[in-house]
Design a protein around this motif. Structure first.
Motif, PDB file in Angstrom:
ATOM      1  N   SER A 265       0.801  -1.232   0.000  1.00 16.85           N
ATOM      2  CA  SER A 265       0.000   0.000   0.000  1.00 16.85           C
ATOM      3  C   SER A 265       0.835   1.285   0.000  1.00 16.85           C
ATOM      4  CB  SER A 265      -0.956   0.008   1.196  1.00 16.85           C
ATOM      5  OG  SER A 265      -0.249  -0.036   2.418  1.00 16.85           O
ATOM      6  N   LEU A 268       0.946   2.760  -3.366  1.00 22.44           N
ATOM      7  CA  LEU A 268      -0.314   3.400  -3.746  1.00 22.44           C
ATOM      8  C   LEU A 268      -0.467   4.753  -3.047  1.00 22.44           C
ATOM      9  CD1 LEU A 268      -3.055   3.322  -5.139  1.00 22.44           C
ATOM     10  CD2 LEU A 268      -3.926   1.954  -3.228  1.00 22.44           C
ATOM     11  N   TRP A 271       1.602   7.265  -4.885  1.00 22.00           N
ATOM     12  CA  TRP A 271       0.976   7.593  -6.169  1.00 22.00           C
ATOM     13  C   TRP A 271      -0.199   8.555  -5.953  1.00 22.00           C
ATOM     14  CZ3 TRP A 271      -3.813   6.825  -8.497  1.00 22.00           C
ATOM     15  CH2 TRP A 271      -3.863   6.978  -9.877  1.00 22.00           C
ATOM     16  N   VAL A 321      -5.456   2.629   3.355  1.00 23.06           N
ATOM     17  CA  VAL A 321      -4.697   3.643   2.618  1.00 23.06           C
ATOM     18  C   VAL A 321      -5.069   5.057   3.057  1.00 23.06           C
ATOM     19  CG1 VAL A 321      -4.435   4.686   0.326  1.00 23.06           C
ATOM     20  CG2 VAL A 321      -4.158   2.222   0.626  1.00 23.06           C
TER      21      VAL A 321
END
Length: 493
Positions: A265, A268, A271, A321
């Motif tokens: 994670s 991610l 990003w 997240v």
């Protein structure tokens, strides 16, 4: 902990126009960032590099040691090695090294003997030794016919090697004799190689953002030095970003959250942060996935149950997240924390309702699925209340609920490795296995999501509810018993 020995001798004293104490202060600050406060500086008489200004009171443990020549350097190292009960790292005073490379070498090296190597010509003009490496070990140092590496003077040995290093250093000091100059770290490495001792290679280029260069002797303001400093700034910026990202991951999460989500994670999170996505947006999208999972569960068909399980897992991933993104970007707000808490509980309850509707659709009435769903809802509500009450009673009053300080010394991969591997052969240690078994046995949210997804995809809603009730009741009873025992023990103490 690690002890550092800085060699402020030879060309590391600095060329005209350089400031040796500045080199030392910079290197000492860099060592402090990787948890090496115990620093011993070896310098020449009257040079000023081993003064109290360098080893300042309150800056950590250490000493300023005066040595007349390389033989004296080796004898001082032998003295420190004999009494060392922790690893020792030897560095030159004029070293320009990135924090990430230094951290990995000091704290992440498992070999008893290790040396940093760089490609030939990339170590700078000062005090480097030619070397040849093969299969991850240094096999030749000095006059090497086929050079494929350079040794910039960074050597590390464990406390178990202390006596062997001390004997070698004393023998080399006797051979060097008084009044001679040289590189003590290079002599030690050459001696270890001649004795056939396995010295592991820690290549600077292989490390992310690895910069390791000697700067004494560089022309002040020269192109090579400017290029090295620019690379160092970029490497340090990337290292700090990695540390901040690692610190955003909870170190005490459950087993499923840690290894089925947090293992990937952070990529991610980075990003999403690069695209200015807010944690609140992620929370909303996670809730949407949970609603879609409940809708697919409500169909009661096998494709619907499998699709709902996949959507539920995605909803949980985004639920993890959003918190990591908030900590990484510094957007930890009271509103976001409350929204995440409400949505987290609401998503779980909506999924239970979807499963109950699906069981009714599949069986033409649902049987006892609705009663089981209500029982699970009541059980989870009781657990939420008792958990919140216990945390409120045991949390120190001066620590805020949502804005706890971030520990930047923790790294994600280091956490995962320490959590799983506690033996050299990589097997799961009994203590770590017991730790994770207890974490999973408490049935935290990650384990509940995994249990729902697996049982719903393979069986039906009734099996899911029975599994949640059975495991949940046992987990609640054992958790309450443990808390009562800890509270009783604290009151007795």
């Amino acid at each position: 902990m690690t002890v550092a020995v800085i060699l402020a001798t030879g060309r590391a004293l600095g060329a005209p126009g350089t400031d040796p104490p500045a080199h030392l202060a910079r290197l000492r600050d860099r060592l402090a960032t990787v948890n090496v406060p115990d620093v011993h500086v070896i310098g020449r008489p009257g040079a000023g590099v081993a003064s109290g200004a360098v080893v300042a009171p309150g800056a950590g443990a250490g000493s300023a040691i005066v040595s007349p020549d390389v033989a004296g350097d080796l004898r001082r190292i032998a003295q420190l090695a004999r009494r060392a009960d922790v690893p020792v790292v030897i560095l030159p005073a004029d070293l320009l090294v990135s924090a990430g490379l230094l951290d990995r070498f000091v704290n992440g090296t498992a070999a008893p003997l290790a040396a940093v190597t760089v490609p030939p010509g990339e170590a700078g003009p000062s005090g480097t030794a030619s070397a040849r490496v093969r299969r991850g070990r240094v096999v030749q140092v000095g006059l090497v016919p086929k050079v494929n590496a350079a040794f910039p003077g960074v050597l590390r040995f464990d406390a178990s090697e202390g006596h062997a290093i001390a004997e070698l250093a004393e023998s080399l000091a006797d051979l060097a004799g008084p009044g001679t100059e040289g590189d003590a770290a290079g002599l030690l490495l050459a001696g270890l190689v001649r004795l056939g001792r396995p010295v592991a290679v820690h290549p600077a280029r292989a490390a992310k953002g690895g910069v390791c260069r000697r700067v004494a002797g560089d022309e002040p303001g020269g192109a090579a030095l400017r290029e090295a400093r620019v690379a160092l700034e970029a490497a340090d910026a990337g290292y700090e970003d990695d540390r901040r990202l690692a610190a955003a991951v909870k170190a005490d999460d459950g087993f499923f959250s840690t290894f089925a989500v947090s293992s990937y994670s952070p990529r991610l999170v980075r990003w999403l942060a690069g695209r200015q996505v807010t944690p609140t947006t992620v929370t909303v999208v996670s809730s949407v996935f949970a609603l879609l999972a409940a809708l697919w569960f409500s169909a009661g068909t096998r494709p619907g149950m499998v699709t709902g399980a996949l959507l539920l897992y995605l909803a949980f991933v985004l639920d993890v997240v959003d918190g990591q993104l908030a900590r990484y970007t510094g957007r930890c707000t009271e509103f976001g924390a409350r929204l995440g808490l409400i949505c987290g509980q609401g998503k779980e309850y909506v999924v239970y309702l979807g499963l109950a509707f699906g069981s009714a659709a599949a069986t033409g009435g649902g049987g006892d699925a609705w009663a089981l769903a209500v029982a699970v809802l009541i059980l989870q509500a009781v657990r939420h209340v008792t958990d919140a009450s216990y945390e409120a009673r045991t949390r120190p009053p001066h620590v805020p609920l949502q804005r706890t300080p971030v520990n930047l010394e923790r790294a994600l991969m280091a956490n995962l490795e320490r959590a799983l591997i506690a033996k050299p052969d990589g097997r799961l240690s009994r203590s770590r296995a017991l730790y994770w078994a207890r974490k999973a046995w408490a049935l935290p949210v990650g384990e509940r999501v995994a249990l729902i997804a697996v049982t719903a995809a393979l069986f039906d809603a009734r099996a899911t509810f029975l599994a949640l009730l059975t495991w949940g009741v046992i987990a609640t009873v054992t958790t309450l018993a443990g808390r009562i025992r800890r509270v009783s023990a604290s009151r007795t103490a």
